[in-house]
Design a protein around this motif. Structure first.
Motif, mmCIF file in Angstrom:
data_model
loop_
_atom_site.group_PDB
_atom_site.id
_atom_site.type_symbol
_atom_site.label_atom_id
_atom_site.label_comp_id
_atom_site.label_asym_id
_atom_site.label_seq_id
_atom_site.Cartn_x
_atom_site.Cartn_y
_atom_site.Cartn_z
ATOM 1 N N GLY A 57 11.222 5.211 -8.603
ATOM 2 C CA GLY A 57 10.709 5.280 -9.974
ATOM 3 C C GLY A 57 9.211 5.459 -10.081
ATOM 4 O O GLY A 57 8.646 5.335 -11.172
ATOM 5 N N HIS A 58 8.533 5.748 -8.966
ATOM 6 C CA HIS A 58 7.079 5.915 -9.036
ATOM 7 C C HIS A 58 6.728 7.019 -10.040
ATOM 8 O O HIS A 58 7.436 8.026 -10.136
ATOM 9 N N SER A 59 5.636 6.830 -10.752
ATOM 10 C CA SER A 59 5.304 7.782 -11.834
ATOM 11 C C SER A 59 5.107 9.202 -11.313
ATOM 12 O O SER A 59 5.382 10.168 -12.020
ATOM 13 N N TYR A 69 4.725 -2.890 -12.278
ATOM 14 C CA TYR A 69 4.237 -2.297 -13.526
ATOM 15 C C TYR A 69 2.988 -1.491 -13.195
ATOM 16 O O TYR A 69 1.981 -2.041 -12.739
ATOM 17 N N GLU A 70 3.089 -0.176 -13.408
ATOM 18 C CA GLU A 70 1.979 0.720 -13.072
ATOM 19 C C GLU A 70 1.741 1.688 -14.235
ATOM 20 O O GLU A 70 2.394 2.738 -14.307
ATOM 21 N N PRO A 71 0.836 1.338 -15.161
ATOM 22 C CA PRO A 71 0.570 2.273 -16.260
ATOM 23 C C PRO A 71 0.097 3.622 -15.701
ATOM 24 O O PRO A 71 -0.804 3.650 -14.854
ATOM 25 N N ILE A 108 0.312 -6.946 -5.792
ATOM 26 C CA ILE A 108 -0.270 -5.658 -6.197
ATOM 27 C C ILE A 108 0.341 -4.516 -5.376
ATOM 28 O O ILE A 108 0.709 -4.701 -4.218
ATOM 29 N N LEU A 109 0.415 -3.355 -6.032
ATOM 30 C CA LEU A 109 0.805 -2.120 -5.348
ATOM 31 C C LEU A 109 -0.420 -1.210 -5.443
ATOM 32 O O LEU A 109 -0.882 -0.903 -6.550
ATOM 33 N N VAL A 110 -0.946 -0.825 -4.294
ATOM 34 C CA VAL A 110 -2.245 -0.152 -4.255
ATOM 35 C C VAL A 110 -2.111 1.234 -3.642
ATOM 36 O O VAL A 110 -1.477 1.393 -2.588
ATOM 37 N N GLY A 111 -2.703 2.241 -4.284
ATOM 38 C CA GLY A 111 -2.696 3.596 -3.749
ATOM 39 C C GLY A 111 -3.986 3.887 -3.009
ATOM 40 O O GLY A 111 -4.229 3.366 -1.906
ATOM 41 N N SER A 112 -4.873 4.673 -3.632
ATOM 42 C CA SER A 112 -6.065 5.138 -2.925
ATOM 43 C C SER A 112 -6.949 3.992 -2.424
ATOM 44 O O SER A 112 -7.577 4.112 -1.371
ATOM 45 N N GLY A 113 -6.962 2.884 -3.152
ATOM 46 C CA GLY A 113 -7.805 1.750 -2.760
ATOM 47 C C GLY A 113 -7.381 1.110 -1.448
ATOM 48 O O GLY A 113 -8.115 0.284 -0.895
ATOM 49 N N ALA A 157 0.852 -1.201 0.000
ATOM 50 C CA ALA A 157 0.000 0.000 0.000
ATOM 51 C C ALA A 157 0.881 1.241 0.000
ATOM 52 O O ALA A 157 1.750 1.395 0.857
ATOM 53 N N ASN A 158 0.652 2.108 -0.970
ATOM 54 C CA ASN A 158 1.365 3.381 -1.053
ATOM 55 C C ASN A 158 0.397 4.480 -0.595
ATOM 56 O O ASN A 158 -0.564 4.785 -1.284
ATOM 57 N N PHE A 159 0.659 5.043 0.581
ATOM 58 C CA PHE A 159 -0.270 6.048 1.139
ATOM 59 C C PHE A 159 -0.117 7.413 0.464
ATOM 60 O O PHE A 159 -0.934 8.294 0.674
ATOM 61 N N LYS A 160 0.964 7.600 -0.292
ATOM 62 C CA LYS A 160 1.255 8.916 -0.908
ATOM 63 C C LYS A 160 1.227 9.994 0.183
ATOM 64 O O LYS A 160 1.756 9.783 1.264
ATOM 65 N N THR A 161 0.536 11.123 -0.053
ATOM 66 C CA THR A 161 0.546 12.205 0.956
ATOM 67 C C THR A 161 -0.742 12.142 1.777
ATOM 68 O O THR A 161 -1.425 13.157 1.968
ATOM 69 N N GLY A 199 0.152 -2.383 -10.500
ATOM 70 C CA GLY A 199 -0.427 -1.254 -9.771
ATOM 71 C C GLY A 199 -1.172 -0.337 -10.714
ATOM 72 O O GLY A 199 -0.804 -0.177 -11.885
ATOM 73 N N GLY A 200 -2.233 0.292 -10.193
ATOM 74 C CA GLY A 200 -3.039 1.220 -10.995
ATOM 75 C C GLY A 200 -4.502 0.883 -10.846
ATOM 76 O O GLY A 200 -4.987 -0.079 -11.431
ATOM 77 N N SER A 201 -5.189 1.646 -9.953
ATOM 78 C CA SER A 201 -6.632 1.471 -9.733
ATOM 79 C C SER A 201 -7.022 0.075 -9.262
ATOM 80 O O SER A 201 -8.096 -0.421 -9.630
ATOM 81 N N VAL A 202 -6.154 -0.542 -8.478
ATOM 82 C CA VAL A 202 -6.567 -1.791 -7.826
ATOM 83 C C VAL A 202 -7.419 -1.404 -6.624
ATOM 84 O O VAL A 202 -7.071 -0.492 -5.863
ATOM 85 N N TRP A 216 -1.669 5.956 -16.845
ATOM 86 C CA TRP A 216 -3.067 6.290 -17.128
ATOM 87 C C TRP A 216 -4.038 5.479 -16.251
ATOM 88 O O TRP A 216 -5.242 5.772 -16.235
ATOM 89 N N ALA A 217 -3.505 4.496 -15.549
ATOM 90 C CA ALA A 217 -4.376 3.696 -14.663
ATOM 91 C C ALA A 217 -4.271 4.172 -13.222
ATOM 92 O O ALA A 217 -5.077 3.782 -12.377
ATOM 93 N N ILE A 218 -3.261 5.005 -12.932
ATOM 94 C CA ILE A 218 -3.050 5.411 -11.533
ATOM 95 C C ILE A 218 -4.070 6.467 -11.118
ATOM 96 O O ILE A 218 -4.146 7.546 -11.727
ATOM 97 N N GLY A 219 -4.875 6.110 -10.140
ATOM 98 C CA GLY A 219 -5.848 7.045 -9.580
ATOM 99 C C GLY A 219 -7.000 7.395 -10.503
ATOM 100 O O GLY A 219 -7.738 8.350 -10.242
ATOM 101 N N THR A 220 -7.190 6.638 -11.583
ATOM 102 C CA THR A 220 -8.227 6.996 -12.563
ATOM 103 C C THR A 220 -9.446 6.078 -12.511
ATOM 104 O O THR A 220 -10.466 6.385 -13.115
HETATM 105 C C1 PEP Z 1 0.127 4.089 -7.019
HETATM 106 O O1 PEP Z 1 0.208 5.315 -6.938
HETATM 107 O O2 PEP Z 1 1.138 3.380 -6.836
HETATM 108 C C2 PEP Z 1 -1.177 3.523 -7.322
HETATM 109 C C3 PEP Z 1 -1.214 2.288 -7.720
HETATM 110 O O3 PEP Z 1 -2.260 4.355 -7.172
HETATM 111 P P1 PEP Z 1 -3.816 3.967 -7.297
HETATM 112 O O4 PEP Z 1 -3.994 2.604 -6.701
HETATM 113 O O5 PEP Z 1 -4.538 5.030 -6.536
HETATM 114 O O6 PEP Z 1 -4.150 3.950 -8.755
#
Ligand code: PEP
Length: 241
Positions: free
Chosen positions: A87-89, A156-158, A211-216, A5-9, A191-194, A160-164
């Protein structure tokens, strides 16, 4: 499997502590054997002796020194942090990190033996320009990166899939992960909208090791549900072997 889980800010130090204690309780009560990571903000890292691995979202390639606003290994050592996201986008596209700088950072943390979750992913316009353009864009994000480093985890985190809320098709994830599998023996995360409602499907895909998960993952119950999915899928895979 690996569930990160990536909490970001997001989340304060107090909220992170609450999150962590609920997460540890879940892992303990459910006998979870998956590898679980959280990446809180730099102000919310802890020395932590439980099952959850705490990593840092970013650190400068230094022990210490005159790098205003940054932290180095002296600060990470204080909290026994041994895992770093590189290397996070958002670091590449929002904070302006170049591949050369990212490769230097990778080299530094590799030399110091850190576990590295190394992220790559293409923006939408690159994806739209076709498979060979996309693959060469992803190759350019591997320049200067030792793909055989034993403590590497690839994500692998496209972009266009991150946070969308949009994800690639299952076929696209499998084909991309299979191509990456040919370049290294590292675990490969998607990773990307999981979210809690698509994690099971994504985790079941061939060549997806986690999986690498952000907001989810900001809601600890949702993150626990994804960890549970990973646990069940791992068990099924072992039974069917
Ligand atoms: C991320 O920022 O690494 C990520 C996967 O974000 P989200 O799950 O919110 O798309």
């Amino acid at each position: 499997m690996i569930v990160a889980a990536n909490f970001k800010t997001n989340l304060t130090r107090y909220q992170t502590r609450e999150y962590l204690s609920r997460l540890e309780a879940f892992i303990h009560d459910n006998n979870i054997s998956q590898e679980v990571f959280i990446f809180p903000t730099a102000t919310s890292i802890y020395s932590h002796a439980g099952k959850v691995n705490i990593g840092i979202q970013n650190a400068y390639p230094t022990k210490n020194g005159a790098f205003t606003g940054e932290i180095g290994t002296d600060q990470l050592d204080e909290f026994e942090i041994r895992t770093v996201l590189i290397g996070h986008s958002e670091r590449r596209h929002v904070l302006g990190e170049t591949q050369e700088f990212i490769a230097n950072k990778y080299q530094f943390y590799k030399e110091h033996g850190y576990k590295i979750i190394y992220c790559i992913g293409e923006p939408l316009e690159v994806r739209k320009s076709g498979t060979s353009e996309m693959m060469s864009y992803l190759d350019s994000q591997l320049v200067g990166i030792d793909m055989h480093y034993e403590n590497l985890i690839l994500a692998y985190e496209p972009v266009w899939a991150i946070g969308t809320g949009v994800t690639p098709t299952n076929e696209d994830i499998v084909s991309l992960h299979s191509a990456l599998r040919r370049t290294c023996t590292a675990s490969i995360l998607y990773g990307g909208s999981v979210k809690a409602d698509n994690a099971k499907e994504i985790l079941s895909l061939k060549n997806v090791d986690g999986i690498l998960v952000g907001s989810g993952a900001l809601d600890v119950d949702d993150f626990c549900s994804m960890i549970n999915d990973a646990e069940n899928i791992k068990l099924n895979k072992e039974i069917n072997r």
